[in-house]
Write an enzyme that holds these catalytic residues in place. Structure first.
Site, PDB file in Angstrom:
ATOM      1  CE  LYS A 297      28.782  35.635  40.862  1.00 21.94           C
ATOM      2  NZ  LYS A 297      28.036  36.843  40.883  1.00 21.94           N
ATOM      3  CG  ASP A 334      29.517  39.906  43.132  1.00 25.83           C
ATOM      4  OD1 ASP A 334      30.151  40.232  42.096  1.00 25.83           O
ATOM      5  OD2 ASP A 334      29.059  38.755  42.839  1.00 25.83           O
TER       6      ASP A 334
END
Ligand code: NAP
Length: 505
Positions: A297, A334
């Protein structure tokens, strides 16, 4: 023109492997519900008596319209059969007598035959000559052609894929050759197993029962979820990269959405150890976009050409879009996931929300909450990490002891405590939950110990599955440019998680 095994669904081959004739019969019935083509692993039967019993049954009761491939692979070729080449041929001849049109013959056996040919033996009329390498993907020519001698009608190359470049080579082989079956073994090989048929592989194999080795996709999933037999070069390819990635529910989420909305797209799990190597292989797979999970990420940043401003601030990207010119655009859903999950339950503007933890998802939560106008508090086991995150969003860092005296509208757990297999643990005690809503970012299990503690105090609960679903739906809509069939996607994921929990406990 159809290949050696036919076209469409005929090219999906169920692999039947069981120790008893009875078990094999059951698997054959299951396989034929999905596809007319099945490989019968005679070598997996525990002894000759079971082989005899199965073939006797097959001869009398066997399905007439099925395309059956008999295999009695010896140990030298990676199979379970302890006999020699002569005995292998004996069982293949019996299989022909029982109605099998095809047999799989390892190259090791062919080499032992006089004249290196199977012609003249009463084995099934069509021969799939197979080569296995269980350790690596060997160097082979770009294109394979059937040898004139030997009597083979098709060739199978099954090789352990140790990198996505290996997968790409196997796919190229399928594309360039005719009547060649290309099988990428191992977990890294999974995307190539799904894409093999669209690249021209004569067959794609899948176990009928649950997968028995990493990288295998059960037949039902290969057909119904990945639709391997329907994919074409026009199909848009998406995926998730991570390490590990095998337990990701994203393929289920996205593919269910494609099926429900009739999108010509497929979503694959990519086990990525080396990020650079994956990025290099994007054109080989024709990838248009991918989700990013741990551990990539943050590392992905260095390879992006442009980043959505909020993702830049968060310092993490979970969504990458491959633009037409091949450049990569990063964004983060997210935070959308956290907001959508919470906003259904409380008004965030002005709300006092405390985040427990200061890692990657805590960071996404802190920025999301700040954007939504909440007052952000951070409580972390390393006070310095908590202070740093609180400062980044203009929030306040607090000590753990303050959780017992201060009141909040919502509390979020952004640590892994309570996640399977430590599901009996809770990151916080009941007395530390002084709030009207608790959200746990964990979704395995759906209802964590923390949420159960909260519920026992009449505190409203939000499971991490809500965040998972919302971030995935946002991603799906970002790539598809249309509204996602949310309830179908949701039901599929909840069903899978509940099944997982039922089989665990
Ligand atoms: P991360 O970056 O590794 O951060 C974990 C945080 O938890 C760190 O602050 C860490 O503190 C803290 N922590 C770990 N063990 C602890 C302990 N025993 N006591 C106190 N604090 C502890 O992980 P992440 O990516 O943020 O993920 C955290 C959780 O969120 C995971 O369970 C993950 O599955 C879940 N998650 C869910 C979704 C979803 O879609 N629902 C999405 C992302 C993540 P240190 O820095 O001191 O180690």
């Amino acid at each position: 023109m159809p290949g050696a095994f036919g076209k469409g669904i005929d090219r999906l081959c169920g692999v039947l492997a069981a120790p008893t004739a009875r078990g094999l019969r059951r698997l054959l019935a299951l396989a034929l519900r999905e596809t007319p083509t099945a490989e019968i692993r005679l070598d997996w039967l525990k002894n000759d008596a079971e082989r005899r019993a199965f073939l006797k049954w097959l001869k009398v009761h066997g399905p007439r319209r099925a395309q059956l491939i008999a295999t009695c692979r010896r140990r030298v070729g990676g199979g379970e059969f302890a006999g020699d080449a002569g005995e292998e041929l004996y069982w293949l001849m019996r299989a022909k007598d029982a109605g099998c049109a095809w047999c799989d013959l390892e190259v090791e056996t062919l080499r032992e035959l006089p004249g290196k040919s199977v012609r003249g033996y009463a084995v099934p009329g069509k021969v799939l000559l197979s080569m296995h390498d269980f350790r690596k993907t060997p160097i082979f020519p770009k294109k394979l052609t059937l040898p004139d001698a030997g009597g083979a009608n098709a060739i199978k190359v099954a090789a352990m894929a140790r990198s996505l470049a290996d997968c790409a080579r196997l796919l190229r082989l399928a594309r360039e050759s005719r009547d060649v079956v290309a099988v990428a073994m191992g977990e890294i090989g999974l995307p190539a197993r799904v894409l093999a048929l669209r690249e021209g592989s004569a067959l794609a194999y899948a176990p009928v029962a649950a997968a028995t080795a990493p990288g295998q996709i059960p037949l039902r999933d290969l057909k119904a979820l990945y639709r391997a037999h329907e994919l074409t070069r026009a199909t848009r390819v998406y995926g998730v990269i991570g390490n590990p990635v095998g337990h990701s529910l994203s393929p289920l989420l996205h593919n269910t959405g494609y099926i429900a909305a009739q999108k010509d797209a497929v979503y694959l799990p990519f086990l990525v150890e080396n990020l650079k190597a994956f990025l290099k292989s994007l054109p080989d797979f024709g990838v248009r976009g991918f989700s990013v999970t741990l551990p990539h990420k943050e590392a992905i940043f260095g390879d992006l050409h442009a980043v959505e401003p909020l993702a830049e601030k968060i310092g993490a990207v979970n969504t990458v879009t491959v633009r037409k010119d091949g450049s990569l655009y990063g964004s983060n859903t997210d935070y959308v996931g956290i907001l959508r999950a919470l906003e259904k339950k409380i008004k965030l503007r002005g709300a006092r929300v405390v985040i427990y933890g200061a890692g990657g998802s805590a960071r996404a939560a802190a920025f999301a909450l700040d954007q939504a106008g909440a007052q952000v508090f951070v409580c972390a086991r390393r006070p310095e990490a908590g202070r740093k995150l609180a400062k980044a969003v203009g929030g306040e860092a607090i000590n753990r002891s303050a959780l017992r005296s201060l009141e909040f509208q919502a509390l979020l757990n952004a640590t892994p405590i309570g996640m399977f297999p430590q599901e009996k643990a809770s990151p916080l005690a009941a007395g530390e939950l002084n709030c009207s809503l608790v959200m746990d970012l964990i979704y395995r299990p759906i209802r964590t110990k923390l949420l159960r503690l909260a519920a026992s105090r009449n505190i409203a609960c939000v499971s991490g599955v809500e965040m998972f679903l919302a971030q995935g739906v946002a991603q799906w809509e970002h790539w598809m440019g249309s509204k996602a069939p949310e309830s179908r996607m949701r039901n599929a994921v909840l069903r899978a998680l509940k099944n997982e929990e039922n089989t665990r406990w």
